[in-house]
Design an enzyme around this catalytic site. Structure first.
Site, PDB file in Angstrom:
ATOM      1  N   SER A  73       2.592  16.845   1.668  1.00 53.73           N
ATOM      2  CA  SER A  73       2.047  15.676   2.369  1.00 53.73           C
ATOM      3  C   SER A  73       3.199  14.770   2.777  1.00 53.73           C
ATOM      4  O   SER A  73       4.239  14.746   2.114  1.00 53.73           O
ATOM      5  CB  SER A  73       1.115  14.899   1.432  1.00 53.73           C
ATOM      6  N   SER A  74       2.991  14.019   3.833  1.00 45.57           N
ATOM      7  CA  SER A  74       4.064  13.117   4.314  1.00 45.57           C
ATOM      8  C   SER A  74       4.408  12.067   3.263  1.00 45.57           C
ATOM      9  O   SER A  74       5.497  11.510   3.248  1.00 45.57           O
ATOM     10  CB  SER A  74       3.618  12.413   5.602  1.00 45.57           C
ATOM     11  N   CYS A  75       3.467  11.823   2.336  1.00 42.82           N
ATOM     12  CA  CYS A  75       3.712  10.732   1.378  1.00 42.82           C
ATOM     13  C   CYS A  75       4.620  11.163   0.238  1.00 42.82           C
ATOM     14  O   CYS A  75       4.922  10.376  -0.648  1.00 42.82           O
ATOM     15  CB  CYS A  75       2.400  10.210   0.821  1.00 42.82           C
ATOM     16  N   LYS A 134       3.540  17.790  -6.010  1.00 47.37           N
ATOM     17  CA  LYS A 134       3.583  18.506  -4.730  1.00 47.37           C
ATOM     18  C   LYS A 134       4.999  19.022  -4.444  1.00 47.37           C
ATOM     19  O   LYS A 134       5.182  20.116  -3.912  1.00 47.37           O
ATOM     20  CB  LYS A 134       3.106  17.572  -3.598  1.00 47.37           C
ATOM     21  N   HIS A 151      -8.903   7.443   1.240  1.00 46.27           N
ATOM     22  CA  HIS A 151      -7.747   7.033   2.055  1.00 46.27           C
ATOM     23  C   HIS A 151      -8.181   5.904   2.978  1.00 46.27           C
ATOM     24  O   HIS A 151      -9.375   5.625   3.135  1.00 46.27           O
ATOM     25  CB  HIS A 151      -7.225   8.225   2.861  1.00 46.27           C
ATOM     26  N   TYR A 162       1.655  12.226  -7.901  1.00 37.01           N
ATOM     27  CA  TYR A 162       1.163  13.211  -6.916  1.00 37.01           C
ATOM     28  C   TYR A 162       2.346  13.834  -6.183  1.00 37.01           C
ATOM     29  O   TYR A 162       2.427  15.057  -6.005  1.00 37.01           O
ATOM     30  CB  TYR A 162       0.244  12.495  -5.920  1.00 37.01           C
TER      31      TYR A 162
HETATM   32  O1  GFB Z   1      -4.481   6.205   2.970  1.00 36.97           O
HETATM   33  P1  GFB Z   1      -3.885   5.247   2.008  1.00 36.97           P
HETATM   34  O2  GFB Z   1      -4.731   4.781   0.876  1.00 36.97           O
HETATM   35  O3  GFB Z   1      -2.595   5.839   1.321  1.00 36.97           O
HETATM   36  O4  GFB Z   1      -3.356   4.014   2.869  1.00 36.97           O
HETATM   37  P2  GFB Z   1      -1.095   5.999   1.870  1.00 36.97           P
HETATM   38  C1  GFB Z   1      -2.914   2.910   2.183  1.00 36.97           C
HETATM   39  C2  GFB Z   1      -2.536   1.803   3.158  1.00 36.97           C
HETATM   40  O5  GFB Z   1      -3.726   1.336   3.814  1.00 36.97           O
HETATM   41  C3  GFB Z   1      -1.992   0.641   2.361  1.00 36.97           C
HETATM   42  C4  GFB Z   1      -4.002  -0.018   3.404  1.00 36.97           C
HETATM   43  O6  GFB Z   1      -1.110  -0.088   3.177  1.00 36.97           O
HETATM   44  C5  GFB Z   1      -3.253  -0.150   2.067  1.00 36.97           C
HETATM   45  O7  GFB Z   1      -2.978  -1.515   1.790  1.00 36.97           O
HETATM   46  N1  GFB Z   1      -5.445  -0.230   3.242  1.00 36.97           N
HETATM   47  C6  GFB Z   1      -6.118  -1.237   3.809  1.00 36.97           C
HETATM   48  C7  GFB Z   1      -6.285   0.531   2.531  1.00 36.97           C
HETATM   49  N2  GFB Z   1      -7.414  -1.199   3.432  1.00 36.97           N
HETATM   50  C8  GFB Z   1      -7.543  -0.093   2.645  1.00 36.97           C
HETATM   51  C9  GFB Z   1      -8.654   0.483   1.971  1.00 36.97           C
HETATM   52  O8  GFB Z   1      -9.785  -0.020   1.987  1.00 36.97           O
HETATM   53  N3  GFB Z   1      -8.421   1.641   1.284  1.00 36.97           N
HETATM   54  C10 GFB Z   1      -7.183   2.224   1.227  1.00 36.97           C
HETATM   55  N4  GFB Z   1      -7.040   3.382   0.560  1.00 36.97           N
HETATM   56  N5  GFB Z   1      -6.083   1.672   1.833  1.00 36.97           N
HETATM   57  C11 GFB Z   1      -1.319   8.225   0.629  1.00 36.97           C
HETATM   58  C12 GFB Z   1      -0.943   8.776  -0.722  1.00 36.97           C
HETATM   59  O9  GFB Z   1      -0.530   7.086   0.868  1.00 36.97           O
HETATM   60  O10 GFB Z   1      -1.005   9.152   1.654  1.00 36.97           O
HETATM   61  C13 GFB Z   1      -1.692  10.029  -0.977  1.00 36.97           C
HETATM   62  O11 GFB Z   1      -1.222   7.794  -1.729  1.00 36.97           O
HETATM   63  C14 GFB Z   1      -1.763  10.935   0.221  1.00 36.97           C
HETATM   64  O12 GFB Z   1      -1.049  10.682  -2.057  1.00 36.97           O
HETATM   65  C15 GFB Z   1      -1.877  10.238   1.563  1.00 36.97           C
HETATM   66  O13 GFB Z   1      -0.692  11.788   0.232  1.00 36.97           O
HETATM   67  C16 GFB Z   1      -1.589  11.176   2.719  1.00 36.97           C
HETATM   68  O14 GFB Z   1      -1.085   6.502   3.249  1.00 36.97           O
HETATM   69  O15 GFB Z   1      -0.340   4.731   1.585  1.00 36.97           O
END
Ligand code: GFB
Length: 331
Positions: free
Chosen positions: A111-113, A144, A183, A140
Site C-alpha cells: 500500500s502507498s501508506c 506489509k 478509510h 500495518y
Molecule cells: O483513509 P485514511 O483514514 O487513512 O485517511 P490514510 C486519513 C486522512 O483523512 C486523515 C482524514 O488526514 C484524516 O484526518 N479524515 C477526515 C478522515 N475525515 C475522516 C474520517 O471520517 N475518517 C477517516 N478515516 N479519515 C491509510 C492507512 O492512511 O492509508 C492504511 O492508515 C491504508 O493503513 C490506507 O494503507 C491506504 O490515507 O491516512
C-alpha cells in the site's frame, strides 16, 4: 512462462472485500471461470494448517492476495497489535503455502501508506524503508513490508514468480463504511449521505483538511493487477528485483490527487449537501501527502479509466443500494 491464462486455476484470497471483489469482477469480465474462493467461515487464513490443507486440496496455479486486516487512520492507530499480528499471519500462510504447493504466479498487495512519511513526492518504488514510517499505521506498514520482503526473497532464492503491487488509496463497492474504522472516502461518503437525508446543518471532517490523497477506484486497481499477471514477464519482474534496493514491487496509482477538504467538497456536491464542513484538528492528519510515481506501470501499458468524480458517483449509488443489506464491516 507463468503469465496468467484461462487454463489457470485462480485463488482470490479476500474475494468479498474492496479489492478482492473488484478482482473477481475483472477476471469474470475477461472470461476467466476457473476461480476458487473461500469465505472466512470456510478457510481461516490465520490458521497455517488450514491454509496448507487448502493448497494441498485445491492446487491453485495463480493466487491474488487481497485478504488483509485493513482500515483507516483511526483503526490503524487503535488496533495496532491486531494489525501487525493478523497481517503477518495471513500473508505468511498464503505466501509460504503458495511456495510450498507450487503456485506459479502470486500477487501480493502492499500500500502507498507503507512508504516513509516524508518520502520525496511522487514516491518511487525504491523509496521503501529509506526513512521513518508514519506512526499512525506503522504496525500495518511493518507487516506489509515484511510481506514484500518475503515475496522478493522467494523470487531471488527459489525463482518463484511472485510480485508485490503497491496500490494508492482505494475506494469503491464492498468497501468498509464503518463510521470509525473505515478509510476517509467511504467515511465521508456515508456521513454526507446521512447528513443530507437527515437535513443536518453541518458535518465533522477529521483533521485540518490539508493532507492530500491520491484515490484510485477499486475496479481500476483490479484491472492493473490482472494486467500485470497476464502481460508482464518473469524477466521484467526480475529486472525490478535485481535493481537496488532489490524489492519486487510495482506502484499502482495514477489516480486523482485532492486534499481532504476538496474530497469532502466533491462528495458534498454529489449528494447535494449544502451544510457546513467543520474540521476537527484534534483528530490526526496522518501523512500529509503520498502521491506515487506509477510510471513503470504506464510503461507496461496500463493507466486508470475511472475519474474520481465518476468513482464517487458510482460508490454513492452502490452504497445507497446496499447499505441495508450490507453489514457494516467492523475493523
Ligand atoms: O483513509 P485514511 O483514514 O487513512 O485517511 P490514510 C486519513 C486522512 O483523512 C486523515 C482524514 O488526514 C484524516 O484526518 N479524515 C477526515 C478522515 N475525515 C475522516 C474520517 O471520517 N475518517 C477517516 N478515516 N479519515 C491509510 C492507512 O492512511 O492509508 C492504511 O492508515 C491504508 O493503513 C490506507 O494503507 C491506504 O490515507 O491516512
Amino acid at each position: 512462462m507463468t503469465y496468467l491464462t484461462h487454463k489457470d486455476k485462480i485463488f482470490i484470497a479476500g474475494h468479498k472485500g474492496l479489492v478482492g471483489s473488484a478482482i473477481m469482477r475483472n477476471l469474470e469480465s475477461k472470461g476467466y471461470t476457473n476461480i476458487v474462493t473461500k469465505a472466512r467461515n470456510e478457510l481461516d487464513l490465520l490458521d497455517q494448517h488450514a491454509v496448507k490443507d487448502f493448497y494441498r486440496r485445491e492446487k491453485p496455479s495463480v493466487v491474488f492476495i487481497a485478504a488483509a486486516k485493513v482500515g483507516g487512520i483511526y483503526a490503524n492507530s487503535h488496533f495496532r497489535a491486531e494489525f501487525i499480528y493478523e497481517n503477518l499471519q495471513i500473508q505468511n500462510n498464503l505466501i509460504w503455502g503458495a511456495y510450498e504447493f507450487d503456485v506459479h504466479r502470486l500477487v501480493f498487495l502492499g500500500s502507498s501508506c507503507i512508504y516513509p512519511k516524508e518520502a520525496p513526492q511522487p514516491i518511487r518504488e525504491n523509496c521503501l524503508l529509506t526513512s521513518p514510517l508514519e506512526y499512525t499505521n506503522r504496525p500495518y506498514a511493518v507487516a506489509k513490508i515484511a510481506g514484500i520482503e518475503l515475496v522478493s526473497s522467494l523470487r531471488a532464492q527459489f525463482k518463484r514468480d511472485f510480485f508485490a503491487a503497491m496500490p494508492t488509496n482505494l475506494y469503491g463497492p464492498h468497501d468498509n463504511f464503518h463510521p470509525k474504522t473505515s478509510h476517509v472516502l467511504p467515511a465521508l461518503l456515508r456521513r454526507l449521505v446521512e447528513a443530507k437525508e437527515n437535513d443536518e446543518k453541518r458535518i465533522t471532517v477529521w483533521g485540518t483538511g490539508r493532507p492530500q490523497r491520491e484515490f484510485l477506484y477499486s475496479d481500476d486497481c483490479a484491472d492493473a493487477l490482472v494486467h500485470m499477471a497476464e502481460k508482464i514477464s518473469e524477466s521484467d519482474f526480475d529486472k525490478i528485483l535485481n535493481t537496488p534496493p532489490y524489492w519486487c514491487s510495482v506502484n499502482v496509482g495514477g489516480g486523482d490527487e485532492v486534499s481532504i477538504r476538496e474530497l469532502a467538497e466533491m462528495i458534498a456536491k454529489e449528494v447535494e449537501f449544502s451544510g457546513k464542513l467543520e474540521f476537527d484538528p484534534s483528530q490526526p492528519d496522518g501523512t500529509m501527502r503520498k502521491l506515487m510515481d506509477s510510471s513503470l506501470l504506464v510503461k507496461w501499458g496500463w493507466k486508470p479509466k475511472i475519474t474520481l468524480e465518476q468513482g464517487i458517483r458510482d460508490t454513492i449509488n452502490w452504497y445507497k443500494k446496499n447499505r441495508n443489506r450490507y453489514q457494516v464491516a467492523a475493523c
